[in-house]
Design a protein around this motif. Structure first.
Motif, PDB file in Angstrom:
ATOM      1  N   THR A  46      27.465  38.916  25.432  1.00  0.00           N
ATOM      2  CA  THR A  46      26.282  39.621  25.341  1.00  0.00           C
ATOM      3  C   THR A  46      25.678  39.615  27.044  1.00  0.00           C
ATOM      4  OG1 THR A  46      25.383  38.228  24.361  1.00  0.00           O
ATOM      5  CG2 THR A  46      26.155  39.655  22.765  1.00  0.00           C
ATOM      6  N   TYR A  47      25.814  38.130  27.320  1.00  0.00           N
ATOM      7  CA  TYR A  47      24.698  37.835  28.286  1.00  0.00           C
ATOM      8  C   TYR A  47      26.152  37.243  29.303  1.00  0.00           C
ATOM      9  CZ  TYR A  47      21.363  35.914  31.176  1.00  0.00           C
ATOM     10  OH  TYR A  47      20.501  35.539  31.966  1.00  0.00           O
ATOM     11  N   PHE A  48      26.779  37.564  30.260  1.00  0.00           N
ATOM     12  CA  PHE A  48      26.797  36.994  32.109  1.00  0.00           C
ATOM     13  C   PHE A  48      26.788  36.450  32.888  1.00  0.00           C
ATOM     14  CE2 PHE A  48      31.319  37.642  34.179  1.00  0.00           C
ATOM     15  CZ  PHE A  48      31.791  36.432  34.164  1.00  0.00           C
ATOM     16  N   ASN A  49      25.859  35.187  33.264  1.00  0.00           N
ATOM     17  CA  ASN A  49      25.276  34.683  34.011  1.00  0.00           C
ATOM     18  C   ASN A  49      26.759  33.841  34.792  1.00  0.00           C
ATOM     19  OD1 ASN A  49      23.241  34.219  36.353  1.00  0.00           O
ATOM     20  ND2 ASN A  49      21.542  34.214  34.496  1.00  0.00           N
ATOM     21  N   LEU A  50      26.609  34.061  35.852  1.00  0.00           N
ATOM     22  CA  LEU A  50      27.575  33.200  36.836  1.00  0.00           C
ATOM     23  C   LEU A  50      26.667  32.861  38.275  1.00  0.00           C
ATOM     24  CD1 LEU A  50      31.068  33.503  35.501  1.00  0.00           C
ATOM     25  CD2 LEU A  50      29.409  31.850  35.234  1.00  0.00           C
ATOM     26  N   ALA A  51      25.318  33.910  38.056  1.00  0.00           N
ATOM     27  CA  ALA A  51      25.073  33.324  39.324  1.00  0.00           C
ATOM     28  C   ALA A  51      24.646  32.311  40.473  1.00  0.00           C
ATOM     29  CB  ALA A  51      23.322  34.273  38.924  1.00  0.00           C
ATOM     30  N   LEU A  52      24.129  32.758  41.660  1.00  0.00           N
ATOM     31  CA  LEU A  52      23.587  31.096  41.962  1.00  0.00           C
ATOM     32  C   LEU A  52      24.746  29.894  41.975  1.00  0.00           C
ATOM     33  CD1 LEU A  52      20.741  31.523  41.090  1.00  0.00           C
ATOM     34  CD2 LEU A  52      20.722  30.997  43.468  1.00  0.00           C
ATOM     35  N   ASN A  53      26.124  30.314  42.417  1.00  0.00           N
ATOM     36  CA  ASN A  53      27.330  29.692  42.644  1.00  0.00           C
ATOM     37  C   ASN A  53      28.471  29.848  43.580  1.00  0.00           C
ATOM     38  OD1 ASN A  53      27.712  28.105  40.023  1.00  0.00           O
ATOM     39  ND2 ASN A  53      27.218  29.986  39.019  1.00  0.00           N
ATOM     40  N   GLN A  54      29.285  29.816  43.738  1.00  0.00           N
ATOM     41  CA  GLN A  54      30.062  29.627  45.043  1.00  0.00           C
ATOM     42  C   GLN A  54      31.381  29.901  44.539  1.00  0.00           C
ATOM     43  OE1 GLN A  54      30.485  26.399  47.636  1.00  0.00           O
ATOM     44  NE2 GLN A  54      28.131  25.909  47.178  1.00  0.00           N
ATOM     45  N   LEU A  55      31.692  31.442  43.246  1.00  0.00           N
ATOM     46  CA  LEU A  55      32.854  31.933  42.791  1.00  0.00           C
ATOM     47  C   LEU A  55      32.785  32.962  44.386  1.00  0.00           C
ATOM     48  CD1 LEU A  55      30.973  32.608  39.568  1.00  0.00           C
ATOM     49  CD2 LEU A  55      32.735  30.830  40.112  1.00  0.00           C
ATOM     50  N   THR A  56      34.642  33.166  44.079  1.00  0.00           N
ATOM     51  CA  THR A  56      34.935  33.747  45.133  1.00  0.00           C
ATOM     52  C   THR A  56      36.548  34.905  44.352  1.00  0.00           C
ATOM     53  OG1 THR A  56      36.956  32.157  45.430  1.00  0.00           O
ATOM     54  CG2 THR A  56      35.349  32.219  47.309  1.00  0.00           C
ATOM     55  N   GLY A  57      36.427  35.538  45.442  1.00  0.00           N
ATOM     56  CA  GLY A  57      37.624  36.545  44.856  1.00  0.00           C
ATOM     57  C   GLY A  57      37.278  37.567  44.232  1.00  0.00           C
ATOM     58  N   THR A  58      37.731  38.145  42.728  1.00  0.00           N
ATOM     59  CA  THR A  58      37.266  39.308  42.494  1.00  0.00           C
ATOM     60  C   THR A  58      36.691  39.621  41.276  1.00  0.00           C
ATOM     61  OG1 THR A  58      39.764  40.239  41.645  1.00  0.00           O
ATOM     62  CG2 THR A  58      38.617  41.223  44.316  1.00  0.00           C
ATOM     63  N   ILE A  59      36.457  40.094  40.195  1.00  0.00           N
ATOM     64  CA  ILE A  59      35.952  40.370  39.572  1.00  0.00           C
ATOM     65  C   ILE A  59      36.773  40.843  38.672  1.00  0.00           C
ATOM     66  CG2 ILE A  59      34.561  41.256  37.548  1.00  0.00           C
ATOM     67  CD1 ILE A  59      32.115  41.893  40.066  1.00  0.00           C
ATOM     68  N   PRO A  60      37.634  40.121  37.273  1.00  0.00           N
ATOM     69  CA  PRO A  60      38.866  40.854  36.902  1.00  0.00           C
ATOM     70  C   PRO A  60      38.727  41.738  36.605  1.00  0.00           C
ATOM     71  CG  PRO A  60      38.358  38.876  35.757  1.00  0.00           C
ATOM     72  CD  PRO A  60      37.049  39.257  37.232  1.00  0.00           C
ATOM     73  N   PRO A  61      39.646  42.429  36.460  1.00  0.00           N
ATOM     74  CA  PRO A  61      39.990  44.327  34.823  1.00  0.00           C
ATOM     75  C   PRO A  61      39.424  43.743  33.741  1.00  0.00           C
ATOM     76  CG  PRO A  61      41.311  44.387  36.745  1.00  0.00           C
ATOM     77  CD  PRO A  61      40.452  42.599  37.217  1.00  0.00           C
ATOM     78  N   SER A  62      40.065  42.599  33.653  1.00  0.00           N
ATOM     79  CA  SER A  62      39.958  42.114  32.305  1.00  0.00           C
ATOM     80  C   SER A  62      38.080  42.566  31.618  1.00  0.00           C
ATOM     81  CB  SER A  62      40.326  41.586  31.305  1.00  0.00           C
ATOM     82  OG  SER A  62      39.476  40.197  32.420  1.00  0.00           O
ATOM     83  N   ILE A  63      37.279  41.989  32.589  1.00  0.00           N
ATOM     84  CA  ILE A  63      36.237  41.961  32.039  1.00  0.00           C
ATOM     85  C   ILE A  63      35.048  43.819  31.750  1.00  0.00           C
ATOM     86  CG2 ILE A  63      35.004  42.987  34.161  1.00  0.00           C
ATOM     87  CD1 ILE A  63      32.855  40.484  34.132  1.00  0.00           C
ATOM     88  N   GLY A  64      35.745  44.559  31.220  1.00  0.00           N
ATOM     89  CA  GLY A  64      36.046  45.720  30.776  1.00  0.00           C
ATOM     90  C   GLY A  64      36.011  45.761  29.490  1.00  0.00           C
ATOM     91  N   SER A  65      36.643  44.378  28.972  1.00  0.00           N
ATOM     92  CA  SER A  65      37.376  44.755  27.313  1.00  0.00           C
ATOM     93  C   SER A  65      35.496  43.638  26.825  1.00  0.00           C
ATOM     94  CB  SER A  65      38.346  43.733  27.503  1.00  0.00           C
ATOM     95  OG  SER A  65      39.580  43.729  27.805  1.00  0.00           O
ATOM     96  N   LEU A  66      34.971  43.265  27.832  1.00  0.00           N
ATOM     97  CA  LEU A  66      33.978  42.950  27.130  1.00  0.00           C
ATOM     98  C   LEU A  66      32.608  43.406  26.784  1.00  0.00           C
ATOM     99  CD1 LEU A  66      33.474  39.548  29.512  1.00  0.00           C
ATOM    100  CD2 LEU A  66      34.365  39.973  27.386  1.00  0.00           C
TER     101      LEU A  66
END
Length: 116
Positions: free
Chosen positions: A17-37
Motif C-alpha cells: 500500500t505504501y511504496f517509497n523509494l525516494a531520495l535514492n539513485q534509482l535509474t531506468g524506467t518504472i516497470p509496467p508491472s507496477i500497475g499490478s499493485l
C-alpha cells in the motif's frame, strides 16, 4: 542509498500500500508491472534518476492517493500518459520540471505514511 533499477518483480507485491523509494539513485524506467499493485495508496519515487516513458499501467491504480515523480531525469514528465493523468482521486506531483499550467495540478506536501 539504493542504486540500480526497479525490478519488474515489484508487481508481485500485490498487497503493498505504501511504496517509497525516494531520495535514492534509482535509474531506468518504472516497470509496467507496477500497475499490478492495485492496493497502492502512495508512490514516492521522487529525487532519483528515473527516466521515461511512464507506464500507462499506473492508471490501473484506482486507490492511489499520492504519486510523486518529482526531481528525476529532465523530461521524465513529458511522457505522462493520459491513463495516469486520469487518476482524479490522486495528488500527482511531477515537481519543478513541469509547467503547472500544463497539468493543472497544484503540488502538495507528501502525506504521512499509513499507521503500522
Amino acid at each position: 542509498q539504493l542504486t540500480g533499477t526497479i525490478p519488474s518483480s515489484i508487481g508481485s507485491l500485490t498487497a503493498l500500500t505504501y511504496f517509497n523509494l525516494a531520495l535514492n539513485q534509482l535509474t531506468g524506467t518504472i516497470p509496467p508491472s507496477i500497475g499490478s499493485l492495485t492496493a497502492l495508496d502512495i508512490i514516492a519515487l521522487d529525487r532519483n534518476q528515473l527516466g521515461g516513458p511512464i507506464s500507462p499501467s499506473i492508471g490501473n491504480l484506482a486507490k492511489l492517493g499520492y504519486l510523486d515523480f518529482s526531481v528525476n531525469t529532465p523530461g521524465f514528465w513529458k511522457a505522462v500518459p493520459a491513463e495516469v493523468l486520469a487518476l482524479t482521486n490522486a495528488n500527482l506531483n511531477f515537481g519543478t520540471l513541469v509547467d503547472p499550467t500544463y497539468l493543472a495540478i497544484p503540488p502538495s506536501p507528501p502525506p504521512s505514511p499509513p499507521p503500522s
